[in-house]
Design an enzyme around this catalytic site. Structure first.
Site, PDB file in Angstrom:
ATOM      1  N   ARG A   1      -6.025   0.122 -33.211  1.00  0.00           N
ATOM      2  CA  ARG A   1      -7.191   0.765 -34.413  1.00  0.00           C
ATOM      3  C   ARG A   1      -6.639   0.216 -35.111  1.00  0.00           C
ATOM      4  O   ARG A   1      -6.072   0.575 -36.018  1.00  0.00           O
ATOM      5  CB  ARG A   1      -7.011   2.139 -34.691  1.00  0.00           C
ATOM      6  CG  ARG A   1      -8.207   2.247 -33.394  1.00  0.00           C
ATOM      7  CD  ARG A   1      -8.925   4.113 -33.535  1.00  0.00           C
ATOM      8  NE  ARG A   1      -9.192   4.807 -32.227  1.00  0.00           N
ATOM      9  CZ  ARG A   1      -8.122   4.706 -32.092  1.00  0.00           C
ATOM     10  NH1 ARG A   1      -7.168   5.722 -31.957  1.00  0.00           N
ATOM     11  NH2 ARG A   1      -8.323   5.838 -30.505  1.00  0.00           N
TER      12      ARG A   1
ATOM     13  N   SER B   1       3.932   2.558 -30.866  1.00  0.00           N
ATOM     14  CA  SER B   1       4.394   3.321 -30.512  1.00  0.00           C
ATOM     15  C   SER B   1       4.839   2.972 -28.948  1.00  0.00           C
ATOM     16  O   SER B   1       4.722   2.863 -28.444  1.00  0.00           O
ATOM     17  CB  SER B   1       2.826   4.224 -29.795  1.00  0.00           C
ATOM     18  OG  SER B   1       1.897   4.327 -30.812  1.00  0.00           O
TER      19      SER B   1
ATOM     20  N   ASP C   1       3.297   7.165 -32.857  1.00  0.00           N
ATOM     21  CA  ASP C   1       1.923   7.783 -33.247  1.00  0.00           C
ATOM     22  C   ASP C   1       2.366   9.400 -32.532  1.00  0.00           C
ATOM     23  O   ASP C   1       1.422   9.647 -32.991  1.00  0.00           O
ATOM     24  CB  ASP C   1       1.228   7.572 -31.425  1.00  0.00           C
ATOM     25  CG  ASP C   1       2.253   7.338 -30.238  1.00  0.00           C
ATOM     26  OD1 ASP C   1       3.212   7.353 -30.075  1.00  0.00           O
ATOM     27  OD2 ASP C   1       1.507   7.425 -28.973  1.00  0.00           O
TER      28      ASP C   1
END
Ligand code: BGC
Length: 555
Positions: free
Chosen positions: A166, A235, A288
């Site tokens: 994203r 992440s 994350d």
């Protein structure tokens, strides 16, 4: 005494757990063979006045009934269950209770085991804060503040490390209005995951360029004249040496891109931006979990932990800075009292001494690119638990315990590694119909091309999903219990949780809460598990804003 009425809850709880630990509670039971068998087992144990056939008839008619189930050890009950019913089950409609008993014994995690797990996680957390190389890495995040709500400015964020990437733009206006978030989502292909590191970072930069083209098409000349500040959520286990630098320790979640391990992830991304002529500076490197914690704390200041239960699994929490005795980075700002720790709990118990492993878990692990690594994550997260179910089903099919009269076509995804996605488990667990009609549709028509599966087959498949899904939720709950205990927050705090398991998997949050109730007793009521949706992108933007504030204060 346990009072039972009819519906689906018992299957979700798991037979062993029910018989072991539930003494007084209302349970809703479906008229499935599994529950019928449990009823028989309990009746036999008690020498109940009910005749077996009466009980079965009542349950098969779906009538609400009340029965007395004594507190019995699950092993005894399950042995009784097998003894009374093994030669009587209807192979087309009822699953063989021996198969269910055997699988349940493999996957069950009774309270005593959970308690041992929680204790070990806390002990490993302490060790990880003292020195590098522990089972739980306990990586300092260099995030020393939670947001105040006064943050201002416009920041970019990238969220990379799961199924999708994203790109976000976050505009913060302090207290005067809600933050605004623009975002674009891109799928990460297997080629990106397993190709060269340079190609992977070029792909990320390409996504950022595409984000600008979508959201800033009208000011195409302007967007590249400004130097953007970007929070990069990467992440994976990264050994950070500052808020904006850190080296990848190992890949997880099936990524294997070359020439990335041991190199500064920020440098690699900025090089890709330069190659693409993008005027962007990475000002924060984020996990994350820390992003989720920070973005949830922005809405709810009582948030002290961020958990991911998605493709992978992990947790970050607020630790007293004085406890991080291994800390060796540049000194944090004066007055720092806390720092977020990225636990990397996926690596817990890689020595495999605390959590019982099934032969399926071991097989799954052997077939990963990094065997023996992140085996706790493999028992919990969405990337892996469907694969565990697939391995169980294939084994049962081999021994004739399932699909004995069915044909599985050669091209069925059941024959493909990771072909049984965790979303299928959700769909199967969501089917509470008497004849498991949607499971039938899934197996026969929609995905698996299995011809001739019986109702008993479908019930076994559903029971396997329940056992594997329940174990995942109980392990995640054990992790959360360890963290809140370590933080001394049993008197109350919020845990923000993101990821498809918590959000979409039926019963998952309740199974976690049930396990937490068992482990922590009444204190569990003080711990609020809250859905934190898509927090890591926004969190990375917020952390970039906090980093900008800290940099300004240091000047
Ligand atoms: C990574 C963690 C991450 C988690 C959830 C794990 O595989 O090692 O850094 O937080 O997945 O995405």
């Amino acid at each position: 005494m346990v009072v039972a009425d009819t519906t689906a809850f018992l299957v979700g709880l798991g037979v062993g757990k029910l018989v072991d630990s539930v003494v007084r509670m209302r349970i809703r039971v479906t008229a499935t063979a599994l529950t019928t068998s449990l009823f028989w087992a309990a009746a036999v144990q008690r020498k109940s006045p009910f005749q077996r056939k009466d009980a079965a008839a009542l349950l098969n008619e779906g009538l609400p009934i009340s029965i007395a189930i004594p507190r019995v050890k699950s092993s005894k009950a399950l042995a009784a269950l097998a003894a009374v019913s093994s030669d009587q089950y209807d192979s087309d409609a009822l699953p063989n209770p021996e198969v269910i008993t055997r699988l349940n014994a493999m996957f069950a995690l009774p309270l005593e085991r959970l308690q041992v797990i929680v204790k070990q996680i806390i002990s490993d957390m302490k060790t990880g804060l003292e020195r590098d190389g522990g089972a739980i890495k306990m990586l300092p995040s260099f995030v020393t503040k939670r947001p105040s709500g006064r943050e201002h400015g416009s920041y970019l964020a990238i969220d990379f490390g799961g199924t999708n990437l994203r790109v976000c733009e976050l505009v913060l206006n302090g207290h005067s209005s809600e933050p605004q978030l623009l975002q674009s989502k891109f799928q990460i292909s297997d080629n990106v995951k397993t190709g060269s590191g340079a190609a992977l970072f070029d792909f990320i930069a390409e996504c950022v360029r595409s984000f600008f083209q979508t959201h800033h098409a009208l000011d195409a000349h302007d967007w590249n004249s400004k130097r953007w500040q970007l929070g990069f959520t990467f992440s994976f286990p990264v050994d950070q040496i500052s808020i904006k630098a850190g080296t990848l320790i190992t890949w997880t979640k099936g990524f294997t891109a070359t020439n990335v391990i041991d190199r500064d992830s920020v440098r690699l991304l900025e090089d890709a931006f330069e190659r693409m002529n993008l005027n962007i500076e990475v000002t924060a490197l984020v996990n994350d979990t820390t992003g989720t914690l920070i973005s949830h704390a922005f809405q709810n200041p009582d948030t002290y932990a961020g958990v991911i239960l998605g493709t992978g699994s992990n947790c970050a929490y607020v630790e007293k800075f004085a406890n991080i005795t291994k800390f060796r980075g540049p000194p944090p700002p004066p007055g720092t009292t806390e720092m977020l720790i990225n636990m990397e709990w996926g690596g817990f118990d890689d020595a495999q001494v605390v959590i019982p492993r099934t032969k399926y878990d071991l097989l799954l692990d052997r077939n990963t690119p990094t065997p023996g690594c992140y085996t706790f994550e493999q028992l919990i997260s969405g990337m892996y638990i469907g694969e565990i179910v697939r391995l169980v089903i294939l084994d049962l099919a081999r021994t004739g315990d399932v699909f004995a009269k069915a044909t599985i076509v050669a091209r069925s995804p059941l024959h493909k590694q990771y072909g049984f996605e965790t979303s299928y488990m959700s769909r199967i667990e969501r089917d509470h119909s008497f004849d498991l009609a949607d499971v039938k549709a899934l197996l026969e028509d929609d995905e698996f091309e299995i011809v001739g599966a019986t109702l008993a087959d479908r019930k076994i498949i559903k029971a396997v999903c329940e056992m594997v899904g329940l174990r995942s939720a109980r392990l995640a709950a054990a992790g959360v219990c360890a963290v809140v205990t370590k933080m001394n927050k049993l008197n109350g705090c919020t845990v923000g949780i993101d990821g498809s398991l918590f959000e979409k998997y039926p019963h998952y949050p309740n199974r976690m809460r049930d396990a937490m109730r068992e482990i922590l007793g009444i204190s569990s009521e003080n711990i609020s598990l809250e859905q934190a949706k898509d927090g890591s992108g926004q969190g990375a933007g917020l952390i970039a804003a906090l980093a900008a504030e800290a940099a300004a204060a240091a000047v």
